[in-house]
Write a protein that holds these residues in place. Structure first.
Motif, PDB file in Angstrom:
ATOM      1  N   TRP A  27      37.780  27.209  35.289  1.00 40.92           N
ATOM      2  CA  TRP A  27      37.356  25.840  35.024  1.00 40.92           C
ATOM      3  C   TRP A  27      36.023  25.994  34.323  1.00 40.92           C
ATOM      4  CZ3 TRP A  27      39.801  21.364  37.223  1.00 40.92           C
ATOM      5  CH2 TRP A  27      40.838  21.669  38.220  1.00 40.92           C
ATOM      6  N   GLY A  28      35.569  26.933  33.938  1.00 41.74           N
ATOM      7  CA  GLY A  28      34.203  27.032  33.438  1.00 41.74           C
ATOM      8  C   GLY A  28      32.965  26.809  34.389  1.00 41.74           C
ATOM      9  N   GLY A  29      31.901  26.673  33.673  1.00 40.84           N
ATOM     10  CA  GLY A  29      30.662  26.348  34.456  1.00 40.84           C
ATOM     11  C   GLY A  29      30.192  27.590  35.645  1.00 40.84           C
ATOM     12  N   ALA A  30      29.449  26.837  36.345  1.00 40.31           N
ATOM     13  CA  ALA A  30      28.909  27.676  37.668  1.00 40.31           C
ATOM     14  C   ALA A  30      29.943  28.252  38.320  1.00 40.31           C
ATOM     15  CB  ALA A  30      28.078  26.899  38.572  1.00 40.31           C
ATOM     16  N   TYR A  31      31.103  27.475  38.461  1.00 42.09           N
ATOM     17  CA  TYR A  31      32.236  27.994  39.169  1.00 42.09           C
ATOM     18  C   TYR A  31      32.899  29.299  38.557  1.00 42.09           C
ATOM     19  CZ  TYR A  31      37.013  27.649  41.237  1.00 42.09           C
ATOM     20  OH  TYR A  31      38.271  28.027  41.988  1.00 42.09           O
ATOM     21  N   GLU A  32      32.974  29.495  37.429  1.00 42.27           N
ATOM     22  CA  GLU A  32      33.514  30.383  36.480  1.00 42.27           C
ATOM     23  C   GLU A  32      32.811  31.634  36.566  1.00 42.27           C
ATOM     24  OE1 GLU A  32      34.264  31.942  32.206  1.00 42.27           O
ATOM     25  OE2 GLU A  32      34.903  29.998  32.776  1.00 42.27           O
ATOM     26  N   ALA A  33      31.409  31.141  36.562  1.00 41.93           N
ATOM     27  CA  ALA A  33      30.417  32.209  36.521  1.00 41.93           C
ATOM     28  C   ALA A  33      30.258  33.027  37.863  1.00 41.93           C
ATOM     29  CB  ALA A  33      28.825  31.865  36.517  1.00 41.93           C
ATOM     30  N   ALA A  34      30.539  32.281  39.100  1.00 35.47           N
ATOM     31  CA  ALA A  34      30.608  32.910  40.381  1.00 35.47           C
ATOM     32  C   ALA A  34      32.072  33.728  40.457  1.00 35.47           C
ATOM     33  CB  ALA A  34      30.706  31.964  41.375  1.00 35.47           C
ATOM     34  N   GLN A  35      33.121  33.277  39.853  1.00 30.14           N
ATOM     35  CA  GLN A  35      34.270  34.067  39.807  1.00 30.14           C
ATOM     36  C   GLN A  35      33.917  35.455  38.978  1.00 30.14           C
ATOM     37  OE1 GLN A  35      37.023  31.344  38.401  1.00 30.14           O
ATOM     38  NE2 GLN A  35      38.161  31.115  40.186  1.00 30.14           N
ATOM     39  N   ARG A  36      33.360  35.206  38.012  1.00 25.10           N
ATOM     40  CA  ARG A  36      33.462  36.511  37.270  1.00 25.10           C
ATOM     41  C   ARG A  36      32.318  37.578  38.217  1.00 25.10           C
ATOM     42  NH1 ARG A  36      33.858  36.467  31.587  1.00 25.10           N
ATOM     43  NH2 ARG A  36      34.153  34.384  30.615  1.00 25.10           N
ATOM     44  N   GLN A  37      31.441  36.978  38.607  1.00 25.94           N
ATOM     45  CA  GLN A  37      30.494  37.973  39.496  1.00 25.94           C
ATOM     46  C   GLN A  37      31.258  38.471  40.828  1.00 25.94           C
ATOM     47  OE1 GLN A  37      27.432  35.301  40.010  1.00 25.94           O
ATOM     48  NE2 GLN A  37      26.107  36.207  38.272  1.00 25.94           N
ATOM     49  N   ALA A  38      31.862  37.807  41.257  1.00 29.06           N
ATOM     50  CA  ALA A  38      32.366  38.200  42.780  1.00 29.06           C
ATOM     51  C   ALA A  38      33.774  38.771  42.698  1.00 29.06           C
ATOM     52  CB  ALA A  38      32.251  37.025  43.517  1.00 29.06           C
ATOM     53  N   ILE A  39      34.417  38.075  41.726  1.00 28.28           N
ATOM     54  CA  ILE A  39      35.983  38.546  41.735  1.00 28.28           C
ATOM     55  C   ILE A  39      36.426  39.391  40.549  1.00 28.28           C
ATOM     56  CG2 ILE A  39      38.203  37.530  42.124  1.00 28.28           C
ATOM     57  CD1 ILE A  39      36.933  35.227  43.369  1.00 28.28           C
ATOM     58  N   ILE A  40      36.077  38.920  39.308  1.00 25.95           N
ATOM     59  CA  ILE A  40      36.965  39.279  37.942  1.00 25.95           C
ATOM     60  C   ILE A  40      36.132  40.699  37.739  1.00 25.95           C
ATOM     61  CG2 ILE A  40      37.102  38.962  35.636  1.00 25.95           C
ATOM     62  CD1 ILE A  40      37.140  36.020  36.568  1.00 25.95           C
ATOM     63  N   ALA A  41      34.605  40.842  37.525  1.00 21.11           N
ATOM     64  CA  ALA A  41      34.177  42.071  37.132  1.00 21.11           C
ATOM     65  C   ALA A  41      34.681  43.196  38.149  1.00 21.11           C
ATOM     66  CB  ALA A  41      32.617  41.607  37.237  1.00 21.11           C
ATOM     67  N   PRO A  42      34.384  43.106  39.585  1.00 22.66           N
ATOM     68  CA  PRO A  42      34.746  43.906  40.448  1.00 22.66           C
ATOM     69  C   PRO A  42      36.113  44.521  40.433  1.00 22.66           C
ATOM     70  CG  PRO A  42      33.628  42.469  41.478  1.00 22.66           C
ATOM     71  CD  PRO A  42      33.980  41.811  40.434  1.00 22.66           C
ATOM     72  N   PHE A  43      37.188  43.580  39.841  1.00 24.78           N
ATOM     73  CA  PHE A  43      38.677  43.976  39.619  1.00 24.78           C
ATOM     74  C   PHE A  43      39.037  44.629  38.298  1.00 24.78           C
ATOM     75  CE2 PHE A  43      42.783  42.871  37.483  1.00 24.78           C
ATOM     76  CZ  PHE A  43      43.646  43.368  38.330  1.00 24.78           C
ATOM     77  N   ALA A  44      38.095  44.396  37.432  1.00 25.94           N
ATOM     78  CA  ALA A  44      38.180  45.090  36.271  1.00 25.94           C
ATOM     79  C   ALA A  44      37.579  46.403  36.201  1.00 25.94           C
ATOM     80  CB  ALA A  44      37.257  44.295  35.076  1.00 25.94           C
ATOM     81  N   GLU A  45      36.422  46.752  37.201  1.00 25.42           N
ATOM     82  CA  GLU A  45      35.810  47.907  37.237  1.00 25.42           C
ATOM     83  C   GLU A  45      36.750  48.878  38.029  1.00 25.42           C
ATOM     84  OE1 GLU A  45      31.975  49.864  39.293  1.00 25.42           O
ATOM     85  OE2 GLU A  45      31.783  47.605  39.053  1.00 25.42           O
ATOM     86  N   ASP A  46      37.479  48.299  39.062  1.00 23.65           N
ATOM     87  CA  ASP A  46      38.252  48.995  39.893  1.00 23.65           C
ATOM     88  C   ASP A  46      39.829  49.613  39.290  1.00 23.65           C
ATOM     89  OD1 ASP A  46      36.542  48.857  41.994  1.00 23.65           O
ATOM     90  OD2 ASP A  46      37.803  47.224  43.009  1.00 23.65           O
TER      91      ASP A  46
END
Length: 352
Positions: A27-46
């Motif tokens: 959805w963009g915005g602060a919501y997406e930013a939180a998803q990137r930090q908490a969920i997406i980035a760790p998944f990509a790294e793993d």
């Protein structure tokens, strides 16, 4: 960590690195930013997957129009939109028992995964106001949103019947448990639109979920209907003079779903399994106040890493908020989409 979640984490970390490209739609915005930090980035790294994040308006029609052409894989959806998309064959069916252990399936609340979607967070549509506009008496209940005599000024509302019809009936004194039953009748719809007539001249419409908070901050509106996380973000991070009214909040469920046209179904399922662990849910809720949909995640939610705030206190289902609360009826939304949109367009046309 629960044994089932530990096994899942071990399986993900032990999986061979893949070069799959995965497009996640949010959805963009602060919501997406939180998803990137908490969920997406760790998944990509793993996992080693290359992740691209796209933005859409949350509708199943956007999935139908853009999903295949833009190679969408995993989609963040409202529960009712996922139900419609599933019925229309736009989503890949998911076997929850293949993704989660029996213990994990029992951990989901208030609803569990179904054949096309996995619950990921609980949000709330809330009323907020500009503190500067009301230096004396402040709005405290949904009725105040419709009271332009005591609380004059523009209201920012989504150009949609969603949420505002429920509030209109609450303002008429209808008990929360009777709202969706009454809105299923012609009488209920007429009553809701009649109440909406009272603020017709004061409405400023928005389509982008980021706009209502911005409209309050820059003074274009004195009250706004929007999502609790957006108001929280602009009030806490930007120190905007915005307050949330929790009375009449409408709690809805966000789900993860997989596009039926995905080229990476295994990677998509792996992402959903990762994103809906208690650890991922808690990590997300410490960054933006949307509640987890697994019971075991609540005790893991601590202070915001950026703001130092105890985030459990800001969740839409926090007990101290009080006031009336509705749980968005995804079945009603899925089954009445055409009807309520037709009635809403008719009401709009009458004012133009």
């Amino acid at each position: 960590m629960r044994l089932s979640d530990l096994c899942l984490a071990c399986a993900l970390s032990a999986a061979p690195l893949a070069a799959d490209e995965l497009t996640i739609v949010s959805w963009g915005g602060a919501y997406e930013a939180a998803q990137r930090q908490a969920i997406i980035a760790p998944f990509a790294e793993d996992t080693g997957h290359d992740i691209e994040v796209d933005v859409y308006d949350g509708t199943w029609t956007a999935l139908a129009e853009r999903g295949a052409n833009e190679s969408w894989d995993v989609i963040d959806m409202l529960a009712d939109q996922a139900r419609v998309a599933c019925a229309r064959g736009l989503l890949l069916e998911i076997d929850p028992r293949a993704l989660f252990s029996p213990e994990a399936l029992q951990d989901f609340t208030p609803v569990g995964p179904d054949r096309c979607a996995v619950p990921q967070n609980a949000y709330a549509r809330v009323m907020a106001f500009d503190d500067r506009a009301f230096p004396g008496v402040k709005p405290t209940r949904i009725e105040d949103f419709f009271d332009t005599r005591r609380f004059p000024g523009p209201r920012a509302i989504q150009r949609s019947p969603d949420g505002i019809l429920e509030w209109a009936l609450l303002a008429e004194g209808v008990p929360p448990e009777q709202i969706y039953g009454l809105l299923s009748t012609d009488r209920g719809l007429r009553l809701a639109f009649r109440r909406l007539d009272a603020i017709r001249e004061e409405i400023i419409w928005w389509d982008d979920p980021a706009k209502p908070a911005e409209m309050l901050e820059d003074g274009r509106a004195v009250m706004a209907a929007g999502f609790n996380g957006r108001f929280f973000d602009i009030a806490q991070r930007d120190r905007a003079p915005i307050s949330i009214v929790w009375d009449g909040r409408i709690i809805g469920i966000e789900v993860w779903a997989i596009a039926g046209t995905t080229d990476a179904p295994d990677a998509a399922r792996d992402f959903i399994a990762h994103a809906t662990t208690p650890v991922s849910m808690a990590r997300f809720a410490t960054r933006i106040p949307y509640g987890p949909t697994r019971r075991s995640a609540f005790d893991r939610i601590g202070l915001s890493p950026d703001l130092g705030l105890p985030m459990r206190a800001y969740l839409p289902n926090a007990p101290q908020h009080g006031g009336r609360v509705l749980v968005r009826d995804s079945g009603w939304y899925a089954n009445t989409e055409e009807l309520r949109q037709r009635r809403f367009r008719s009401w709009l046309d009458a004012s133009e």
